[in-house]
Structure formats: C-alpha cells, structure tokens
Design a protein around this motif. Structure first.
Motif, mmCIF file in Angstrom:
data_model
loop_
_atom_site.group_PDB
_atom_site.id
_atom_site.type_symbol
_atom_site.label_atom_id
_atom_site.label_comp_id
_atom_site.label_asym_id
_atom_site.label_seq_id
_atom_site.Cartn_x
_atom_site.Cartn_y
_atom_site.Cartn_z
ATOM 1 N N GLU A 509 0.832 -1.201 0.000
ATOM 2 C CA GLU A 509 0.000 0.000 0.000
ATOM 3 C C GLU A 509 0.869 1.253 0.000
ATOM 4 O OE1 GLU A 509 -3.718 0.886 0.581
ATOM 5 O OE2 GLU A 509 -3.476 -0.767 -0.824
ATOM 6 N N TYR A 510 2.045 1.159 0.571
ATOM 7 C CA TYR A 510 2.903 2.333 0.755
ATOM 8 C C TYR A 510 4.168 2.146 -0.093
ATOM 9 C CZ TYR A 510 -0.264 2.310 4.717
ATOM 10 O OH TYR A 510 -1.387 2.249 5.490
ATOM 11 N N GLN A 511 4.337 3.008 -1.133
ATOM 12 C CA GLN A 511 5.406 2.772 -2.102
ATOM 13 C C GLN A 511 6.412 3.913 -2.230
ATOM 14 O OE1 GLN A 511 3.626 1.482 -5.805
ATOM 15 N NE2 GLN A 511 2.485 -0.183 -4.819
ATOM 16 N N GLY A 512 6.164 5.033 -1.607
ATOM 17 C CA GLY A 512 7.132 6.124 -1.633
ATOM 18 C C GLY A 512 7.303 6.752 -3.006
ATOM 19 N N THR A 513 6.267 7.443 -3.465
ATOM 20 C CA THR A 513 6.340 8.095 -4.782
ATOM 21 C C THR A 513 6.589 9.592 -4.626
ATOM 22 O OG1 THR A 513 3.948 8.432 -4.868
ATOM 23 C CG2 THR A 513 4.810 6.379 -5.807
ATOM 24 N N ALA A 514 7.250 10.180 -5.633
ATOM 25 C CA ALA A 514 7.577 11.617 -5.614
ATOM 26 C C ALA A 514 7.959 12.043 -7.017
ATOM 27 C CB ALA A 514 8.719 11.874 -4.629
ATOM 28 N N PRO A 515 8.022 13.345 -7.266
ATOM 29 C CA PRO A 515 8.514 13.810 -8.576
ATOM 30 C C PRO A 515 9.932 13.307 -8.837
ATOM 31 C CG PRO A 515 7.470 15.603 -7.362
ATOM 32 C CD PRO A 515 7.566 14.468 -6.416
ATOM 33 N N ALA A 516 10.244 13.016 -10.086
ATOM 34 C CA ALA A 516 11.536 12.419 -10.441
ATOM 35 C C ALA A 516 12.715 13.264 -9.984
ATOM 36 C CB ALA A 516 11.597 12.203 -11.948
ATOM 37 N N ARG A 517 12.569 14.599 -10.036
ATOM 38 C CA ARG A 517 13.689 15.476 -9.692
ATOM 39 C C ARG A 517 14.149 15.288 -8.234
ATOM 40 N NH1 ARG A 517 9.081 18.594 -9.917
ATOM 41 N NH2 ARG A 517 8.496 19.635 -7.950
ATOM 42 N N ASP A 518 13.239 14.782 -7.367
ATOM 43 C CA ASP A 518 13.582 14.628 -5.954
ATOM 44 C C ASP A 518 14.647 13.562 -5.712
ATOM 45 O OD1 ASP A 518 11.703 16.541 -5.595
ATOM 46 O OD2 ASP A 518 10.244 15.289 -4.531
ATOM 47 N N LEU A 519 14.850 12.670 -6.677
ATOM 48 C CA LEU A 519 15.883 11.646 -6.520
ATOM 49 C C LEU A 519 17.271 12.263 -6.453
ATOM 50 C CD1 LEU A 519 15.054 8.584 -8.810
ATOM 51 C CD2 LEU A 519 15.189 8.663 -6.322
ATOM 52 N N ALA A 520 17.444 13.401 -7.089
ATOM 53 C CA ALA A 520 18.764 14.034 -7.140
ATOM 54 C C ALA A 520 19.244 14.462 -5.753
ATOM 55 C CB ALA A 520 18.722 15.237 -8.080
ATOM 56 N N TRP A 521 18.328 14.648 -4.795
ATOM 57 C CA TRP A 521 18.708 15.071 -3.448
ATOM 58 C C TRP A 521 19.802 14.181 -2.857
ATOM 59 C CZ3 TRP A 521 12.944 15.545 -1.635
ATOM 60 C CH2 TRP A 521 12.424 16.774 -2.074
ATOM 61 N N CYS A 522 19.617 12.846 -3.005
ATOM 62 C CA CYS A 522 20.562 11.919 -2.371
ATOM 63 C C CYS A 522 21.684 11.495 -3.314
ATOM 64 C CB CYS A 522 19.839 10.693 -1.820
ATOM 65 S SG CYS A 522 18.966 9.722 -3.061
ATOM 66 N N GLY A 523 21.789 12.124 -4.461
ATOM 67 C CA GLY A 523 22.904 11.865 -5.351
ATOM 68 C C GLY A 523 22.633 10.850 -6.434
ATOM 69 N N LEU A 524 21.395 10.448 -6.638
ATOM 70 C CA LEU A 524 21.058 9.508 -7.703
ATOM 71 C C LEU A 524 20.884 10.255 -9.028
ATOM 72 C CD1 LEU A 524 18.563 7.133 -5.832
ATOM 73 C CD2 LEU A 524 20.817 6.511 -6.744
ATOM 74 N N ASP A 525 21.161 9.561 -10.123
ATOM 75 C CA ASP A 525 21.072 10.141 -11.463
ATOM 76 C C ASP A 525 19.622 10.040 -11.947
ATOM 77 O OD1 ASP A 525 21.153 10.737 -14.165
ATOM 78 O OD2 ASP A 525 23.099 9.785 -14.472
ATOM 79 N N VAL A 526 18.924 11.155 -11.988
ATOM 80 C CA VAL A 526 17.506 11.171 -12.345
ATOM 81 C C VAL A 526 17.298 10.654 -13.764
ATOM 82 C CG1 VAL A 526 15.469 12.617 -12.668
ATOM 83 C CG2 VAL A 526 17.034 13.067 -10.764
ATOM 84 N N GLU A 527 18.084 11.132 -14.696
ATOM 85 C CA GLU A 527 17.920 10.720 -16.089
ATOM 86 C C GLU A 527 18.137 9.213 -16.258
ATOM 87 O OE1 GLU A 527 19.778 11.829 -20.510
ATOM 88 O OE2 GLU A 527 20.350 12.992 -18.732
ATOM 89 N N HIS A 528 19.079 8.686 -15.496
ATOM 90 C CA HIS A 528 19.405 7.259 -15.569
ATOM 91 C C HIS A 528 18.282 6.390 -14.978
ATOM 92 C CE1 HIS A 528 21.782 3.603 -15.431
ATOM 93 N NE2 HIS A 528 21.635 3.535 -14.105
ATOM 94 N N LEU A 529 17.584 6.900 -13.962
ATOM 95 C CA LEU A 529 16.611 6.087 -13.228
ATOM 96 C C LEU A 529 15.161 6.351 -13.626
ATOM 97 C CD1 LEU A 529 18.228 6.312 -9.684
ATOM 98 C CD2 LEU A 529 18.179 4.317 -11.183
ATOM 99 N N ASP A 530 14.871 7.497 -14.199
ATOM 100 C CA ASP A 530 13.488 7.824 -14.571
ATOM 101 C C ASP A 530 13.133 7.138 -15.891
ATOM 102 O OD1 ASP A 530 10.988 8.914 -14.670
ATOM 103 O OD2 ASP A 530 11.651 10.906 -15.337
ATOM 104 N N ARG A 531 13.069 5.807 -15.826
ATOM 105 C CA ARG A 531 12.747 4.983 -16.986
ATOM 106 C C ARG A 531 11.756 3.911 -16.563
ATOM 107 N NH1 ARG A 531 18.528 3.190 -19.399
ATOM 108 N NH2 ARG A 531 17.229 1.331 -19.682
ATOM 109 N N PRO A 532 10.919 3.425 -17.465
ATOM 110 C CA PRO A 532 9.893 2.425 -17.114
ATOM 111 C C PRO A 532 10.478 1.130 -16.552
ATOM 112 C CG PRO A 532 9.434 3.388 -19.263
ATOM 113 C CD PRO A 532 10.793 3.860 -18.865
#
Length: 834
Positions: A509-532
């Motif tokens: 029920e709880y999956q932790g969704t947010a806008p893709a840009r928020d991933l960059a906060w912790c140093g993750l590559d948004v472009e690399h991860l925002d894929r189906p």
C-alpha cells in the motif's frame, strides 16, 4: 441468548437452560428493584426529618434574632441601660469572641495535624524505600550464597570455615575468662591495699602482717596465672589470624579456578548483548581511526566465532581504560575464517525502541533469530528525538562525524551506538538544518521522502567509511528502498561491492512516490533512473522508491506466501507487472513472533501465568479482565471475543463493527482495543462506545495499551481478524499462543497461518481456527456462529483446540532459517562470479 434450534415439529423454542437463565435474571432484577425502591423511601423519610429539624432550628434562631434586635433598640434609646437583657447580650458577645478564638486555635491544630500527616507519609515512603533496599540486599546475599555454593570443591573450604568458627568461639571464651580474672585481680589488689593501710594505722600484731604477706603471695599467684592465660590467648589469636589468611587464600584460588572453568566451558553461552557490545567497541575504534581496517576485520571474525579469548580479555579489562582493552584485543588479532554472515539491517523502525507497526517487531525478531544462528547482525536506525531511549543499553555517541552527501553539499552525522534486545544498533543523527528526525514523530511529515532519502544515503556512508565487508544489506519498506539503487549506482563504483541487497516490502500500500527530480537530493542520477524499467512508477509517471528496490535488489521478499501471490495481481497496487518480471528473485516468507515477549507462562502483565497443560490460569485472567473493565461476571463460561487492531479500512472496520453487534446477539462479550488515525472512523467507534456504555458485555477502549493487550489475549476465548487484506498479521499468531481461537478472513498471512476447523479437506491436526472468504457480514456471521456453537456445545473439543493452538510454533526460528538459506545462496552466487 437468542440462539435457537428447531424441534421435530418445526416449532422454534428457547433452549430450556436459556429460559431458566431468563427467569433467574428477571427474578434478580425484580428483587434489586424492590430493594432500590425501599432504599429510596427510607432516604426520602430521612430527608423530610432532617428538613423539619432544620426548620425548627431556623425558627429558634429567628426568634432569638428578633429578641436581640429589640434589646439592641432599647439599649440605643437609653431606656434600659442596666437591664438584665443587655447584660446577657454582652455575655453573648464575649462568648462569641471566645468561640472565634477557639476556632482559630482549632484551625492551627488542623494545620499542625496536616503537617504531621505529611511527615508521616514521607516517613512511610522512606520506610518503603528502605524495605525495598533491604529486599534487594537480601536477594543479592541469597544470589551470592548460591554462587558460593557453586564453587568447588566445597567440602575442603566448608571444613575450614567450621574450624575457624570453633577457633573463634574458643578465643572468645578465653578472652571473656581472662577479663573476669583480670577484674577479680584488680579487686583483690584494691582490697589488699586497703587492708595493709588499715593494719599500719592500727599497728596490729605480727600475725596479722604474716596474714598480709600470705595474701600478697596469693595475689602474685593469680597474676602469674593471668599472664599464662594472656599468653595462651595471644597464641590462639595468632592461630586464628593465620587460619583466616589461609582461608582467604584457599577461597581466592577456588574462585579463580571456578571462573576459569566457567570461561572455558560456557563461552558459547555468553549473552548476545555482550558480544554485541564487543562488536560495537571494535567498530567504534575503527571509525575513530584508532585501529587499522585489517585488525578490525580479524577481530570481527573472532566475534563471529565467539572466540573465548575475546571474552576473557573483555571481562578482565572491564572497568579499565579502553586503550588497555584495545591493546589486549590487538594481540589476539590473528587471521581466521567463518561460515557466519555479516548482515546489516537498515530500517526506519525497531521494537521496542522505535515502534509504529509490525515492521519494528520484524527487525528485532528476525535479527535476534539470525544472531542465535551464529551470524553477525547489526541494525542501522535514524536517531529520532521521540524514540524510547530507556530501551537502549549503553547508548553513547562516537568520537567521530560521518559526512554524507545531500542536495549538493556534505553534511555531518553524529553516530550513536547501543544495544537493543541484545543486538548492536547504530543511530544516525543528521546535523542538517532541517532537523529531519527531531520532529516528535516517526512518520507523517510533509518531507518524509526527503527525510528517508537522506537517511538511506547516510546509512550506506556509515558502512562504507567503516570499511566493513558486509555480506547482506537488508533494507525494509519504501523508507529505506533508496539503499538498493544507491548501493549499485554509487557505492559499488567506489569499491564497496562485497554485499548483496535484500529488500522486504511489508505492505505494498505504501510505495514512496515523488517527482523524479527529488531523486537528485541523495545523489542519484535522475535521467538514468526515470525509466519504465527502473524507477518510474507504472501508473502515475512519478518516481517509485519500492519499484527501484525491486529492480535493483538481489533478493526481494514480502511477509507471507499468500500475500506474495496476491501482489502479483491487483494486490500489487500497480507493481504487479514489475513483480512478474522479477518473479525469480521474489518470494514470500511468513513472519514469526517473539515467543519470549509473547509467552503466557512467563508474561509479567498477566494476573496468573499459565500454559497449554494447565488452563486454569486462563480462566483466572478472564475473570481479572472482567473485573478491570467492569464486565458482567455472573456466567464464567460466557464466551469473550477480543479484537486488537488499528481501525483503518485495511482491517475491515465495517466487519469489526458487525462483529460487535453479532457477539451481543449470540450472547457473548466483546472487547476492542485500538484507535484510528482517520477522524471519521474514530468518531464512528466513539459513537458505538457511547451506545454500549451501559451494556456490561461490550467494551471499546479506543487507544493502544501494551499491558492491556497482553491481558486481552490471555482473557479472550476467540479473536477477530476480519481484514480486507493482510500482508502477514501477527495478532492471530499471538492470540493462538495465548489460547484464543482466531476467526479470520482468508487473505494474505491469515490464510497461511489459520486453517478452518470444519474444513474436511485439511488434516485435522492442522485445523486451528475459523475462517471466511468474502469480506461481507454474512461470511463473518457464519464463522462466528460456528465458533460459538463449538464453544458452547462441545467444551471438550474446544479445550483440545485451545491446547493445540497454544503449542503451534510461530517463533522466528523457521522464518530465520528461510532467510538464512536465501542469504547464503545470494552470497555464494556473488563469490562464484567474483
């Protein structure tokens, strides 16, 4: 009492025993009403009499007042200046003054009495504290005696103790005898001096002088005997002192030998908490750069193997400077191998220090079970300002700051260590201006996604900077799901790649969704991860933390086999396709319960402890709960239904409401413990509680009370869990452990742990409760009716069912073995590739 049956002619009648009960209840009610009416009449008569007496007093006072007014008027006019009435009025005034003085005196006395009572109360309190201290000292003395009795060989030193007692008694007798002689000697000497003085004064005969000489000789003899006795006494004292020294030497040797044997024979049974302390000590030295990485690795291997030399050194140097302990450890740091795994759990909760739901119980329960199997288990948690710090042993902050990346900057983190339930735990306290975990609550903040993304990065940074070769990093739920992509996309590239990632979703029920840009906060590559095929949510186009963990983890689990099947369809809440793609690494493992905490034979919250072989204690706990909650107790065998839950839609609130009314219809009693975070649901159940406030068979306690929950499990005959969906569920397992037969809906973990008593397709030895399939009132009613029918009409069969339920093994041991197996397979595959 509305249970019915059809006779041969089809006529519906009340059962005879129920009819008799109705008649008896009616007679009792009539008797009580008559008694109440008589008491009311007596009370009314008493009030009328008091009213008449008060009226008479008022009349007398009014008469006196009018007389006094008349007298005062006459006095003021000067017509009766010396009348007897005026004199009487003066006397009354003086009496009134005296009465006032008396009242003030009594007030003073009352204050003194109150102060005296307060002093007595304080003295009683001090006496109680002294009594408690005395009892503690007595218990310590008894424990010390028991420990001394364990030392061996006992006969030798007990014989010495007996000899010492004899010597002490002899010495005491000698001293007493010498004192008597000495007193007698001084007395004789005084008498002799007096006699000699008298003779000189009287100038008596030589015969008398000879007599004095004779007496002096006697005194000399006594003095000689005293000197001899004194010498003997000193020799006895020297012998006693020598024996005492010999006794202490022998006793010290015995204690030393006993401790040595204990260290040799029982090293494997050393409490887990002490091994955890040693592990934390080693890691603290490494983080503070006091020891080298290779030395820390070797010492960790020794901890894994429960090396007795570490234990001896730790106990020997306990209470001394850490430097001494460290030097001793480093001398023993020799290379070694171990079959045990190094497992690090990264989570948002852990019982009992930071508990919101079932996740907290899993972290502590699974961690302890894996530790017992010989693995090195560590837990990493946020340091919440609202956590139960009294549940942490040896909580301290390390002399080191771990820096972690967030929002383009490096932030310091304080690292705290301590042990919880015998497990080593690291608490991360961010030195971030947003004060992420100083919010007085665990969840529910507007920036939860940001808070736990920060924590996930800091937790991995802690493991990386400590230089540990971790085998398994196990993260839980969306709050730490960031760990999986961070590990493989960031830290593996830095050389930190020894571990394999296990992710457990406890509730989809709880999956932790947010806008893709928020991933960059912790140093993750948004472009690399925002894929189906990576972290993009399947439904909304946002980033989904749980999906990222499924994709990036080596192992993905959920909390029961049936729930694992359900989430591959609609129960997956949009992630069913992702789970199908990764089905080869996905499985369900049924959670266990902490059988030390939930044990009716040792439960400290219960009125009477009990077990499956002796169910009298269960009846006693039922009676105690009825008294505590003011429930009817006229019929001890009246069935009691329990329900302990959060009142949310998932738990089937409409079915819980129906169960309350159905229990009342079937003639049972119902106790609900729990509250709702949803205001509408909370108000609805508050209304139900008000409706039944005068009904002594229904009680709704709309809050959570841990102590009361234990009592409800022990007192209830049946336990309702009518969930719409239930990933695992622990309450049904705890209920069975306490002999409360579950009535549940067949879903998730409920389907994996409760098997219908009337289902002939299931072996009889497996059947342990009552189930229903459809989430509607008809299904629940049918299951409850079958349970009530078995309870009331087949008491022996019911007793056997209760005893069987209490003996089912719901411990973490089986679940931990399954996790151990998948951990080892993942690690083996990784080593084969390497």
């Amino acid at each position: 009492l509305n249970k019915k049956y059809n006779d041969g002619d089809g006529i519906s009648n009340l059962q005879l025993e129920d009819l008799v009960g109705l008649i008896q209840n009616t007679e009792k009610n009539i008797l009580l009403l008559n008694q109440a009416r008589l008491q009311a009449m007596e009370h009314a008569d008493k009030i009328l009499k008091e009213k008449e007496a008060l009226q008479r007093k008022i009349n007398i006072l009014e008469t006196r007042l009018s007389e006094t007014n008349a007298q005062h008027k006459l006095s003021s006019e000067g017509n009766v200046s010396d009348s007897p009435l005026l004199l009487e009025f003066d006397v009354l005034k003086e009496d009134n003054i005296l009465l006032k003085e008396d009242i003030e005196f009594f007030k003073t006395k009352l204050i003194e009495i109150a102060e005296t009572e307060e002093g007595i109360f304080k003295l009683e309190k001090e006496r109680a504290l002294l009594d408690a201290s005395l009892r503690e000292l007595e218990s310590r003395f008894i424990a010390a005696q028991a420990n001394m009795m364990k030392l061996g060989p006992r006969d030798a030193w007990w014989e010495k103790v007996e000899k010492l007692e004899d010597l002490l008694e002899t010495t005491a007798n000698q001293v007493e005898h010498a004192a008597v002689i000495l007193d007698h000697n001084h007395d004789l000497q005084d008498r002799l001096d007096n006699l000699e003085a008298s003779l000189q004064a009287a100038n008596i005969s030589k015969f008398s002088c000879s007599l004095v000489d004779l007496l002096q000789q006697k005194v000399k003899l006594v003095e000689d005997r005293f000197q001899a006795c004194n010498s003997e006494m000193h020799s006895q004292i020297e012998l006693y002192e020598h024996s005492i020294v010999e006794f202490h030497d022998t006793l010290s040797k015995l204690i030393e030998e006993s401790e040595k044997r204990s260290l040799e024979n029982f090293t494997g049974n050393m409490p887990s908490e002490l091994w955890s302390k040693i592990s934390l000590l080693i890691d603290g030295w490494l983080l503070e750069k006091k020891i080298a990485y290779n030395d820390a690795s070797m010492l960790r291997e020794m901890v894994r193997k429960r090396d007795s030399r570490l234990r001896e050194a730790y106990l020997s140097y306990r209470g001394t400077e850490n430097r001494d302990v460290m030097d001793s450890f480093l001398k023993m740091a020799l290379p070694g191998t171990s079959s045990g795994l190094h497992i690090a759990h990264i989570a948002a909760e852990m019982a009992p220090v930071a508990k919101v739901g079932g996740l907290a119980d899993v972290i502590s329960g699974l961690g302890k079970a894996l530790q017992k199997k010989g693995h090195l288990v560590e837990i990493i948690l946020p340091k919440y300002d609202c956590m139960q710090v009294d549940q942490v042993s040896n909580l301290k902050v390390l002399d080191v700051l771990v820096q972690s990346y967030f929002e383009g900057n490096m932030f310091n983190n304080k690292i705290w260590t301590g042990t919880v339930e015998g497990l080593p735990v690291y608490f991360i306290e961010p030195q971030h201006p947003a004060m992420f975990f100083s919010r007085a609550q665990y969840y529910g903040e507007h920036d939860d996604f940001k808070r736990f993304a920060y924590f996930s990065r800091a937790a991995l940074e802690l493991l990386y900077q400590s230089g540990k070769k971790v085998d398994i990093i196990h993260c839980h739920d969306w709050q730490t799901a960031f760990v999986a992509p961070l590990y493989w996309d960031v830290y593996a590239n830095l050389g930190f790649n020894s571990a394999r990632i296990c992710f457990t979703c406890h509730n989809f029920e709880y999956q932790g969704t947010a806008p893709a840009r928020d991933l960059a906060w912790c140093g993750l590559d948004v472009e690399h991860l925002d894929r189906p095929d990576r972290m993009r949510d399947n439904s909304h186009g946002r980033i989904n933390a749980v999906k990222g963990a499924i994709v990036y983890s080596n192992i993905v689990t959920t909390v029961s086999p049936t729930y694992a099947l359900e989430v591959r369809s609609e129960g997956g809440r949009g992630l069913q396709d992702t789970l199908k793609v990764h089905s080869r690494k996905f499985l369900g493992i049924l959670n266990g319960i902490d059988t030390d905490t939930w044990n009716p034979s040792t439960d400290r919250y219960l009125k009477v402890q009990y077990n499956a072989k002796d169910l009298q204690g269960k009846a006693a706990n039922k009676a105690a709960l009825r008294e505590q909650l003011n429930l009817a107790s006229a019929y001890p065998s009246q069935p009691l239904v329990g329900c302990i839950t959060r009142l949310v839609a998932q738990k089937g609130v409409h079915l819980i409401r129906h169960a309350i009314y159905k229990t009342a219809e079937l003639g049972g009693q119902f106790v609900l413990l729990g509250s709702s975070p949803v205001p509408e649901i909370q108000r609805e159940f508050e209304g139900i509680a008000d409706h039944f406030q005068n009904n002594n068979n229904i009680r709704l306690i709309l809050k959570y009370d841990d102590a009361l929950s234990h009592c409800i499990y022990a007192a209830s005959d049946m336990f309702i869990v009518p969930s719409i969906f239930e990933p695992c569920g622990l309450t049904q397992m705890i209920a069975m452990r306490y002999g409360s037969v579950p009535i549940v809906r067949k879903t998730g973990g409920l389907n994996d742990s409760v098997f219908d008593f009337d289902d002939e397709t299931i072996p009889m030895e497996v059947r342990n409760g009552f189930t229903f399939v459809k989430a509607d009132e008809q299904g629940l009613s049918s299951a409850m009716e079958r349970a009530f029918n078995c309870y009331t009409r087949k008491p022996e069969v019911w007793k056997q069912l209760v005893q069987k339920d209490m003996t089912i093994d719901f411990s973490w041991d089986t679940s931990a073995s399954q996790y151990e197996d998948i951990y080892q397979k993942a690690v083996a595959r990784a080593r084969a590739v390497a």
